[in-house]
Each structure stands twice: as structure tokens, then as C-alpha cells.
Motif scaffolding. Sequence first.
Motif, PDB file in Angstrom:
ATOM      1  N   GLY A 234     -25.559  25.508 -31.084  1.00  0.00           N
ATOM      2  CA  GLY A 234     -24.625  24.652 -30.332  1.00  0.00           C
ATOM      3  C   GLY A 234     -23.623  25.507 -29.606  1.00  0.00           C
ATOM      4  N   LEU A 235     -23.835  25.666 -28.306  1.00  0.00           N
ATOM      5  CA  LEU A 235     -22.935  26.547 -27.548  1.00  0.00           C
ATOM      6  C   LEU A 235     -22.034  25.730 -26.627  1.00  0.00           C
ATOM      7  N   GLY A 236     -21.406  24.708 -27.218  1.00  0.00           N
ATOM      8  CA  GLY A 236     -20.400  23.932 -26.486  1.00  0.00           C
ATOM      9  C   GLY A 236     -19.075  24.669 -26.557  1.00  0.00           C
ATOM     10  N   VAL A 237     -17.981  23.936 -26.403  1.00  0.00           N
ATOM     11  CA  VAL A 237     -16.638  24.537 -26.384  1.00  0.00           C
ATOM     12  C   VAL A 237     -16.405  25.408 -27.623  1.00  0.00           C
ATOM     13  N   MET A 238     -16.664  24.836 -28.796  1.00  0.00           N
ATOM     14  CA  MET A 238     -16.366  25.551 -30.044  1.00  0.00           C
ATOM     15  C   MET A 238     -17.406  26.627 -30.345  1.00  0.00           C
ATOM     16  N   GLY A 239     -18.683  26.272 -30.186  1.00  0.00           N
ATOM     17  CA  GLY A 239     -19.751  27.206 -30.541  1.00  0.00           C
ATOM     18  C   GLY A 239     -19.676  28.507 -29.755  1.00  0.00           C
TER      19      GLY A 239
ATOM     20  N   TYR B 150     -28.649  29.637 -30.550  1.00  0.00           N
ATOM     21  CA  TYR B 150     -29.596  28.599 -30.140  1.00  0.00           C
ATOM     22  C   TYR B 150     -28.830  27.446 -29.514  1.00  0.00           C
ATOM     23  N   ASN B 151     -29.320  26.963 -28.407  1.00  0.00           N
ATOM     24  CA  ASN B 151     -28.855  25.686 -27.861  1.00  0.00           C
ATOM     25  C   ASN B 151     -30.093  24.901 -27.465  1.00  0.00           C
ATOM     26  N   ARG B 152     -30.028  23.599 -27.648  1.00  0.00           N
ATOM     27  CA  ARG B 152     -31.204  22.780 -27.345  1.00  0.00           C
ATOM     28  C   ARG B 152     -31.575  22.908 -25.858  1.00  0.00           C
ATOM     29  N   PHE B 153     -32.845  22.625 -25.578  1.00  0.00           N
ATOM     30  CA  PHE B 153     -33.347  22.634 -24.204  1.00  0.00           C
ATOM     31  C   PHE B 153     -33.448  21.190 -23.729  1.00  0.00           C
TER      32      PHE B 153
ATOM     33  N   SER C 278     -30.902  19.919 -17.312  1.00  0.00           N
ATOM     34  CA  SER C 278     -29.457  20.026 -17.575  1.00  0.00           C
ATOM     35  C   SER C 278     -29.111  21.132 -18.560  1.00  0.00           C
ATOM     36  N   GLU C 279     -29.896  21.283 -19.618  1.00  0.00           N
ATOM     37  CA  GLU C 279     -29.573  22.301 -20.621  1.00  0.00           C
ATOM     38  C   GLU C 279     -30.719  23.310 -20.687  1.00  0.00           C
ATOM     39  N   GLU C 280     -30.715  24.251 -19.749  1.00  0.00           N
ATOM     40  CA  GLU C 280     -31.800  25.236 -19.724  1.00  0.00           C
ATOM     41  C   GLU C 280     -31.223  26.637 -19.895  1.00  0.00           C
TER      42      GLU C 280
ATOM     43  N   LEU D  71     -24.023  25.440 -37.773  1.00  0.00           N
ATOM     44  CA  LEU D  71     -24.177  24.386 -36.763  1.00  0.00           C
ATOM     45  C   LEU D  71     -22.819  24.032 -36.178  1.00  0.00           C
ATOM     46  N   MET D  72     -22.718  24.043 -34.863  1.00  0.00           N
ATOM     47  CA  MET D  72     -21.478  23.595 -34.211  1.00  0.00           C
ATOM     48  C   MET D  72     -21.869  22.571 -33.157  1.00  0.00           C
ATOM     49  N   ILE D  73     -22.447  21.488 -33.645  1.00  0.00           N
ATOM     50  CA  ILE D  73     -22.966  20.467 -32.731  1.00  0.00           C
ATOM     51  C   ILE D  73     -22.292  19.125 -33.005  1.00  0.00           C
ATOM     52  N   LYS D  74     -22.661  18.161 -32.202  1.00  0.00           N
ATOM     53  CA  LYS D  74     -22.087  16.828 -32.315  1.00  0.00           C
ATOM     54  C   LYS D  74     -22.302  16.270 -33.728  1.00  0.00           C
TER      55      LYS D  74
ATOM     56  N   GLY E 214     -19.209  21.251 -37.795  1.00  0.00           N
ATOM     57  CA  GLY E 214     -18.753  20.112 -36.988  1.00  0.00           C
ATOM     58  C   GLY E 214     -17.822  19.213 -37.789  1.00  0.00           C
ATOM     59  N   ASN E 215     -17.228  18.267 -37.112  1.00  0.00           N
ATOM     60  CA  ASN E 215     -16.332  17.321 -37.793  1.00  0.00           C
ATOM     61  C   ASN E 215     -17.160  16.217 -38.428  1.00  0.00           C
ATOM     62  N   SER E 216     -17.874  16.556 -39.472  1.00  0.00           N
ATOM     63  CA  SER E 216     -18.745  15.573 -40.110  1.00  0.00           C
ATOM     64  C   SER E 216     -17.989  14.754 -41.142  1.00  0.00           C
TER      65      SER E 216
ATOM     66  N   GLY F 263     -15.135  22.493 -42.759  1.00  0.00           N
ATOM     67  CA  GLY F 263     -14.156  22.009 -41.785  1.00  0.00           C
ATOM     68  C   GLY F 263     -13.660  23.213 -41.000  1.00  0.00           C
ATOM     69  N   VAL F 264     -13.553  23.058 -39.699  1.00  0.00           N
ATOM     70  CA  VAL F 264     -13.059  24.165 -38.851  1.00  0.00           C
ATOM     71  C   VAL F 264     -11.926  23.604 -38.002  1.00  0.00           C
ATOM     72  N   SER F 265     -10.774  24.259 -38.035  1.00  0.00           N
ATOM     73  CA  SER F 265      -9.674  23.792 -37.178  1.00  0.00           C
ATOM     74  C   SER F 265      -9.142  24.934 -36.323  1.00  0.00           C
TER      75      SER F 265
HETATM   76  P1  NDP Z   1     -19.075  20.117 -27.166  1.00  0.00           P
HETATM   77  O1  NDP Z   1     -19.321  18.742 -26.667  1.00  0.00           O
HETATM   78  O2  NDP Z   1     -18.421  21.089 -26.282  1.00  0.00           O
HETATM   79  O3  NDP Z   1     -20.442  20.747 -27.668  1.00  0.00           O
HETATM   80  C1  NDP Z   1     -21.334  20.009 -28.439  1.00  0.00           C
HETATM   81  C2  NDP Z   1     -22.526  20.866 -28.775  1.00  0.00           C
HETATM   82  O4  NDP Z   1     -23.438  20.059 -29.520  1.00  0.00           O
HETATM   83  C3  NDP Z   1     -23.276  21.350 -27.543  1.00  0.00           C
HETATM   84  O5  NDP Z   1     -23.796  22.633 -27.757  1.00  0.00           O
HETATM   85  C4  NDP Z   1     -24.394  20.322 -27.434  1.00  0.00           C
HETATM   86  O6  NDP Z   1     -25.534  20.794 -26.769  1.00  0.00           O
HETATM   87  C5  NDP Z   1     -24.726  20.118 -28.891  1.00  0.00           C
HETATM   88  N1  NDP Z   1     -25.437  18.878 -29.083  1.00  0.00           N
HETATM   89  C6  NDP Z   1     -25.072  17.637 -28.720  1.00  0.00           C
HETATM   90  N2  NDP Z   1     -26.013  16.757 -29.066  1.00  0.00           N
HETATM   91  C7  NDP Z   1     -27.003  17.462 -29.665  1.00  0.00           C
HETATM   92  C8  NDP Z   1     -28.257  17.132 -30.238  1.00  0.00           C
HETATM   93  N3  NDP Z   1     -28.651  15.867 -30.286  1.00  0.00           N
HETATM   94  N4  NDP Z   1     -29.016  18.122 -30.749  1.00  0.00           N
HETATM   95  C9  NDP Z   1     -28.613  19.407 -30.722  1.00  0.00           C
HETATM   96  N5  NDP Z   1     -27.426  19.793 -30.191  1.00  0.00           N
HETATM   97  C10 NDP Z   1     -26.646  18.827 -29.673  1.00  0.00           C
HETATM   98  O7  NDP Z   1     -18.250  19.919 -28.532  1.00  0.00           O
HETATM   99  P2  NDP Z   1     -17.330  20.927 -29.336  1.00  0.00           P
HETATM  100  O8  NDP Z   1     -17.822  22.321 -29.210  1.00  0.00           O
HETATM  101  O9  NDP Z   1     -15.913  20.620 -29.027  1.00  0.00           O
HETATM  102  O10 NDP Z   1     -17.568  20.402 -30.823  1.00  0.00           O
HETATM  103  C11 NDP Z   1     -18.700  20.747 -31.607  1.00  0.00           C
HETATM  104  C12 NDP Z   1     -18.450  20.256 -33.024  1.00  0.00           C
HETATM  105  O11 NDP Z   1     -17.255  20.853 -33.523  1.00  0.00           O
HETATM  106  C13 NDP Z   1     -18.222  18.740 -33.114  1.00  0.00           C
HETATM  107  O12 NDP Z   1     -18.735  18.288 -34.320  1.00  0.00           O
HETATM  108  C14 NDP Z   1     -16.703  18.628 -33.118  1.00  0.00           C
HETATM  109  O13 NDP Z   1     -16.267  17.463 -33.726  1.00  0.00           O
HETATM  110  C15 NDP Z   1     -16.329  19.865 -33.924  1.00  0.00           C
HETATM  111  N6  NDP Z   1     -14.980  20.394 -33.718  1.00  0.00           N
HETATM  112  C16 NDP Z   1     -14.425  20.426 -32.471  1.00  0.00           C
HETATM  113  C17 NDP Z   1     -13.144  20.941 -32.308  1.00  0.00           C
HETATM  114  C18 NDP Z   1     -12.513  21.015 -30.968  1.00  0.00           C
HETATM  115  O14 NDP Z   1     -11.307  21.324 -30.921  1.00  0.00           O
HETATM  116  N7  NDP Z   1     -13.232  20.794 -29.881  1.00  0.00           N
HETATM  117  C19 NDP Z   1     -12.381  21.467 -33.457  1.00  0.00           C
HETATM  118  C20 NDP Z   1     -13.106  21.446 -34.694  1.00  0.00           C
HETATM  119  C21 NDP Z   1     -14.354  20.917 -34.806  1.00  0.00           C
HETATM  120  P3  NDP Z   1     -25.669  20.573 -25.163  1.00  0.00           P
HETATM  121  O15 NDP Z   1     -24.702  21.527 -24.552  1.00  0.00           O
HETATM  122  O16 NDP Z   1     -27.076  20.908 -24.938  1.00  0.00           O
HETATM  123  O17 NDP Z   1     -25.315  19.143 -24.889  1.00  0.00           O
END
Ligand code: NDP
Length: 627
Positions: free
Chosen positions: A172-177, A194-197, A201-203, A240-243, A269-271, A294-296
Motif C-alpha cells: 500500500g503506497l498511499g500517503v502513509m505507506g 507492493y501496490n495493487r495493479f 489507474s494503478e500501474e 499492510l498500510m491499506i484501506k 491501518g486504522n482497523s 495502531g500508527v499515529s
Molecule cells: P491512502 O488512501 O493514501 O492509501 C490507501 C492505500 O490502500 C493505497 O495504497 C491503495 O492502493 C490501497 N488500497 C485501497 N484499496 C485497496 C484494496 N482493495 N486492495 C489493496 N490495496 C488497496 O490512505 P492512507 O495512506 O492515508 O491510509 C492507509 C491506512 O492507514 C488506512 O487504513 C488509514 O486509516 C491508516 N492511517 C492513516 C493515517 C493518515 O494520517 N492518513 C494515520 C494513521 C493510519 P491504490 O493506490 O492502488 O488505490
Amino acid sequence: MKNKAYIVMGVSGCGKTTIGKMLAEILKIDFFDGDAFHPLMNIEKMAAGIPLTDEDRYSWLLDINKQIKESFTKGRSVVFACSALKESYRRILVQQIEDTVVWIYLKGDVDTIGLRLKNREGHFMPSTLLQSQFEILEEPSTAIDIDITLDTNTIIHTIVKRLTKSDFGLVGLGVMGKSLARNFSRNGVILSLYNRFVAGSEEQVAEKCIAEYEELQTAKGFEDLKFFAESLATPRKIFLMIKAGEETDTFINELVPYLNAGDVIIDGGNSYYGDTKRRIEFLKSCGIHFIGAGVSGGEEGALKGPSIMPSGAPEAYKLVGEYLTLIAAKDKHGDACCSYIGKDGSGHFVKMVHNGIEYAEMQLIAEVYAYLRYAMKMQPPQISAVFSEWNKGELSSYLLGITAALVVKKEGNDWLIDLILDKAGNKGTGNWATIAASELGQPATLITSALFARYVSTVKEKMLIHLEQSSVKDIPVIVLDEIKSAYQLARIANHQQGFMLIHTASDTFKWNLNYSEIARVWTNGCIIRSVFMEELISVLKKKQNIFEDEKIVSITKAYKPALKNFVISALQYDLSIPSHLAALDQLNTLTGNYATANIIQAQRDYFGAHTYQKVGDASGKFYHTEW
Ligand code: NDP
């Protein structure tokens, strides 16, 4: 250690001998050129421009296989350069040594390789045979693919990187990852990312992320789970740092087939804490460990050092604790703001309460801001100066500091804060904290008031009644010192409720949590870090309820009149101050001689025969009256 055979394959002219030799030198193992194993008959055929048949190649492939086995009996790993064009050839090459072979496929197109062959001198293979090689080529599905147009150093670097197993996987390479990945890498952890394909959009998200950040150069990027899992040293450690929610369950189900017993999944993640407990139990049945962490700290905390609250089986934490503490923020003594919280989903529970406290801390600051701006008519720079001044002393906190900064941000000639819609969002953790407090029967009125203040902000425009604001011109405002004391006491009330919620959960679920250690983990890296949190480390060592601490008792007594004055004055100005109000109400309820519960209990007994207990009756007997 187990011997390995690295077979560098591809059509003639792809560079397998050069790359194979360089690789053997770097790995300090023996190199063999497959061409040297051809019988004379084959060489003569090729030199005459006649393509080899499968029969021609059979004994050649067996000889190579024999050489690899011989090397293994001497305890030597080998690099072999060998075209191995067909799947059936590769099956012969790996006979009885299947687990030891790593395929490296040098991939290029017919034009590039044709040009190279034309320029090659002193080789028995004429360039005219190239076409026939491409015709029979079956690309391998499990090889390390290398683009031969890259320069040789990059090719070698890429191969070596792919051959070395990574210490740690991050999904999960979103904001946090993304920020966590950079943090791990800066601390010397070799990562597989790893990030999903998702087509279109996500390549190549992981590869692009690696290319973007210098510190990720040692990391490997994947969008195929099988290769990702294979790239990790065992027992695998995968963060895992995903939704959160269903997406996490779905992803775990996809990942598990590629894992082995003993591997560890960490969910950052915030599970929901109940989901974490369920996942721990489910994965235990497959022998896989699961840690809910938990990650803050938001994006910046993730990059520079977050506060981490992991829970699960202690033996699982032992496998990953050193990695988590490495990237965590450090407290003022240099210790990591990461500590094993307890079993089950206690880490995510504690993170959930952290967020609840955060909701109320934010709301309290917002209420003070409203008073300073609308009752005292201060402009943002004055408010910022007040907050900055408070932030130098015992009230200092991360949230107060950022508010001092954000209120003076301008957009054009306007204060940005005035341009932001009066509508607050949320991602559910405040909601969960409120539900948990209700389920556990533990008052968390500040968290709830702050959560509902956000909800109210979103339905405001649907409000049908429009009331006139009362005339406020003759209402005196209170002084800054009183506001400061009111705010300070409301914060104490908020922390008392938050820690009591954790305490009740710990008792109910038999988690045996260490409250002082939780406060310590919250002193840096996280959103609710503050000077008060530092003080709570020692308070919570002695008392579970911070209202039993002598210093806090004397502050409460001294500041209650200020809190009352602030609330009265703010209400006279028609300001919405639900969290200060909740704090005052909590103190009135807890310290008043008489509450309202006796009337409630009498009403319950009147209509439902629910019984009541009597003042002064130590037996605890229940009474019923025919009213
Ligand atoms: P983002 O929306 O920036 O990133 C989400 C990530 O999850 C992306 O890499 C996304 O992939 C991936 N993802 C979404 N859906 C799926 C799926 N079905 N299968 C696989 N991967 C998936 O969110 P954040 O980085 O902000 O948050 C990630 C986690 O960390 C969440 O659980 C959030 O609650 C938690 N968190 C966030 C904080 C924050 O300040 N932002 C602080 C502490 C925890 P793709 O890019 O391909 O969509």
C-alpha cells in the motif's frame, strides 16, 4: 547454506556470457558458459547455419545439468550462461535440482539482438540463426526479467537486488505507506514494496515510487503478489498500510496462499479492534501471525517517526518489534515510541482511543479559537500569538502548535481559515470510540461531544429553524488567563476519560495494559503529543484514574471556576462549545453531592419495576416500591 544455480538465459547475442561472468564475480561463485558444453557436432551444425533440433540439444542440456550437480557436490554454487529457449529444455536443465535454480532472462527484441550479432566476431553462431531462435523461444514465467537495452552495470545491479531477499515487505503506497517505506529505507531496512495493479489507474505504482525517492533505491517494487512474497526473507514480515475494513480482509485472503507458517502480517491501518482479534484467530489456524499496529502521526510522522501501538501474540511481536522500534519516533530519553501493547486487538483499541482523545483536543482548541475570534474580536495574528505563547509552557502540544500556525495562513488577501467551509469530516475512529465507550459503560462525553460537533457541522445547512443571535453587545468577556485555565482543565477531563476508557477495556478483556507506557508511546510522533502527556507517564504509574493525582486534584479545584466562567460567557455569546461544556458537566456530575440518577432510577422503578438501591445501605440490597 543451500547451493544455487543461477541460469542466465536468452537468445544468442543477448549478452548472457558477459552478464553471467560479471554476476559470478560479484557472487564469488563459478561461471560456466553453456556454449562450451555443445558437442562438436552441434557446433559444426550451427557454424553451417543449420538450426539445432530438440534431439541435438538433449545431450547438451543433460551435460549442463550434470555439471551443476557436480558443482553442488563440491559445495559450489554456479552461474551458467545458457540459451534454454524452451520450457521443455528448462525442465531437463533442472532435473533433480528444481529448488536450487534461479532463472535470469535477458530480454530483447530481434532488431536489437540482430545488430549485436552482426558486430560480434569470433563466434561460431551466425546471425542468420537468430530468427530460428526467436521462433522457438518460450519466455519463462518465473524468471527475473531484465531489459537488455540497459547498461551492463544497471543490469547487474538489478539482478543482484532481485536476488537478495528483502528484510521486510510493505503493502500500500498511499500517503502513509510511501512515507513509511522511506522511513524504513532510511533506517537501512531492505524493502519489497507492493501496490495493487488496476489497469489504467494503478500501474507500476511501486516501481514509480522507487524511482521518485532516492532513499528507496535499495527497494524492489512489485505488483504481482507471488513475486512479492518470494522476494522476502523468511519468516516473512509484511506491513499492510491499506484501506481498513473489507479491503483489508480481501487483501489478506489474496496474500495468504503465498505465505508459509511462521510468517507475520502487520496491519498498520486504522482497523477496528474487533476485526483485528478476528483476523488474529483466523490466521492462527494457518500458522500465520497477525499483529494489529495502531500508527499515529500522519504523513509527516510516518516519514520522520510515528508513534506505534502493536498488539497480538508476544511471540509474533518478537519477530517484528525491532523493525517497528527502528522507524518509530523517539521519546525525550531516546526510547522508541513503540511498545508492545497487549494481546488481541488492544493496539488498535488504544489507537482508536488516541483518535478519540484527538477529536476532543481538536474541538477544545476550536472552541477557544471561536471565543477569541467572535467574543473577544481578536484577529488571526493575535490568536496565533496567544496560542504560541501558551504553547511555550505546560499547555504545549502538537495540535496547539499547528493551530497557531494555520490560523495565520493567507490565500490572497484572505485568511485561509475564513475560506474553509464550516464542515468537518471524519474517518470513523471517533465513532468507534464512542460506540466502545457505550458498550463498555464508560463515560467518554468529551470524545462524543467532539464527534457530534463534527456531525452537526455537516447537517447545519439542513436546519430549518433560523434563530436570531442574541444581542451580545453588553456581555463582558473573561480574561485570557481564565480562558487558558478553562482550556487546561477541559484537556485534563478529556485525558481522564480517554485513559479510563482504556482501563475499562483492559479490565473487561483481560488485556493487562500498562497505561503509563501508553502515555509514553504518545509523547512523540503522534498527533496528541504534549507536555501534559509527558506528565501523565509518572501520574499513571501511580494512579489509574488521573483525578486521584494530588497535583491534578489541586488544578481541578483551582480552575473549575474559570471553566464555569468560560462556558457561561461563551454561551451568552451563542457560541457552540460542546466539549468545554461536557468537561464542566463531567466535573459537576462527579463532584456534586446530588446528581440526577436517583430520579432516573425512581422513574425506572415506577414504570418497569427495575428496583433501586438505598443511600447508606451497605448490603447493596435492591428495593422496589409500589408507587
Ligand atoms: P491512502 O488512501 O493514501 O492509501 C490507501 C492505500 O490502500 C493505497 O495504497 C491503495 O492502493 C490501497 N488500497 C485501497 N484499496 C485497496 C484494496 N482493495 N486492495 C489493496 N490495496 C488497496 O490512505 P492512507 O495512506 O492515508 O491510509 C492507509 C491506512 O492507514 C488506512 O487504513 C488509514 O486509516 C491508516 N492511517 C492513516 C493515517 C493518515 O494520517 N492518513 C494515520 C494513521 C493510519 P491504490 O493506490 O492502488 O488505490
